[in-house]
Design a protein around this motif. Sequence first.
Motif, PDB file in Angstrom:
ATOM      1  N   LEU A   2     -62.300 -14.555   6.062  1.00 17.82           N
ATOM      2  CA  LEU A   2     -62.667 -15.347   7.232  1.00 17.82           C
ATOM      3  C   LEU A   2     -63.794 -14.689   8.018  1.00 17.82           C
ATOM      4  O   LEU A   2     -64.702 -15.371   8.513  1.00 17.82           O
ATOM      5  N   ARG A   3     -63.757 -13.370   8.135  1.00  9.37           N
ATOM      6  CA  ARG A   3     -64.818 -12.654   8.854  1.00  9.37           C
ATOM      7  C   ARG A   3     -66.148 -12.796   8.122  1.00  9.37           C
ATOM      8  O   ARG A   3     -67.206 -12.970   8.755  1.00  9.37           O
ATOM      9  N   ILE A   4     -66.108 -12.736   6.801  1.00  7.95           N
ATOM     10  CA  ILE A   4     -67.341 -12.887   6.022  1.00  7.95           C
ATOM     11  C   ILE A   4     -67.906 -14.290   6.186  1.00  7.95           C
ATOM     12  O   ILE A   4     -69.115 -14.470   6.390  1.00  7.95           O
ATOM     13  N   VAL A   5     -67.053 -15.302   6.125  1.00 10.76           N
ATOM     14  CA  VAL A   5     -67.512 -16.687   6.264  1.00 10.76           C
ATOM     15  C   VAL A   5     -68.130 -16.907   7.642  1.00 10.76           C
ATOM     16  O   VAL A   5     -69.200 -17.526   7.769  1.00 10.76           O
ATOM     17  N   GLU A   6     -67.475 -16.411   8.690  1.00  8.38           N
ATOM     18  CA  GLU A   6     -68.012 -16.593  10.041  1.00  8.38           C
ATOM     19  C   GLU A   6     -69.328 -15.859  10.223  1.00  8.38           C
ATOM     20  O   GLU A   6     -70.260 -16.378  10.845  1.00  8.38           O
ATOM     21  N   ALA A   7     -69.415 -14.635   9.677  1.00  7.89           N
ATOM     22  CA  ALA A   7     -70.666 -13.881   9.773  1.00  7.89           C
ATOM     23  C   ALA A   7     -71.770 -14.588   9.002  1.00  7.89           C
ATOM     24  O   ALA A   7     -72.913 -14.693   9.472  1.00  7.89           O
ATOM     25  N   ALA A   8     -71.446 -15.098   7.819  1.00  8.94           N
ATOM     26  CA  ALA A   8     -72.443 -15.807   7.014  1.00  8.94           C
ATOM     27  C   ALA A   8     -72.894 -17.074   7.713  1.00  8.94           C
ATOM     28  O   ALA A   8     -74.076 -17.449   7.648  1.00  8.94           O
ATOM     29  N   ARG A   9     -71.975 -17.756   8.393  1.00  8.96           N
ATOM     30  CA  ARG A   9     -72.336 -18.963   9.129  1.00  8.96           C
ATOM     31  C   ARG A   9     -73.427 -18.644  10.159  1.00  8.96           C
ATOM     32  O   ARG A   9     -74.401 -19.381  10.316  1.00  8.96           O
TER      33      ARG A   9
END
Length: 235
Positions: free
Chosen positions: A23-30
Amino acid sequence: MGQGCGATGVGSGLRADAERNRLRIVEAAREVFAEEGIDAPLNEVARRAEVGIATLFRRFPTRDDLVTAVFADRMSAYAAAVDRAHAEPDPWLGFCRYLEQVCAMQVGDRGFTDVMTQSFPRFRSFEAERRRSLDRFGDLVTRAQQAGRLRADFVVEDLPLLLMANAGVVSGMGDAAPDAWRRLVTYLVQAFAAETAEGPVATAQPLPEAPTPRQVARALARVQARAARGPGRAQ
């Protein structure tokens, strides 16, 4: 039994940690993709997510795995915009509103344009929704043309051209003139209108105000400063 429960607890803890990292990776990538596009450095994504690059690649083995995870909800919103436009009784009004909605989705998200102008054949459900939306848009184009409102030579492939043009205005103007894209889109919609004996078909809205000279000067200075910094960071 106590040992078995202990093992399950450790496994659950690892799975929970893995999901938090995901989830942290997805939010950072967003955030990173919105700022820099989907070709942005993945090292920057890992840094903002506070994970190692190896952890990022364990969760998302390829860039496309990460891109499709990040933009799944945006693709759904895009599909919903097409469906709303298709349901509009007046196909020309639906066409105009759809273009404005899709172009509005580009504001503040450079990655959206990249996703909408590329294909992801390995990700069947993601690609299927993208293709279905384009097909629905094609139906809307046909209906607007049959109604005599949309020029006969407009084709679905003109949509990526519009999105790329709008992306350039959004990126170039930035916060100097954040609504300048609306004027561009209205101009283009007017160009898409069919000619009648009385002249072009009326558009859905009047032409928005142009950016002020001060806003244009700020935007040009911003573009020049970006060019002076050179190409983006390596991945």
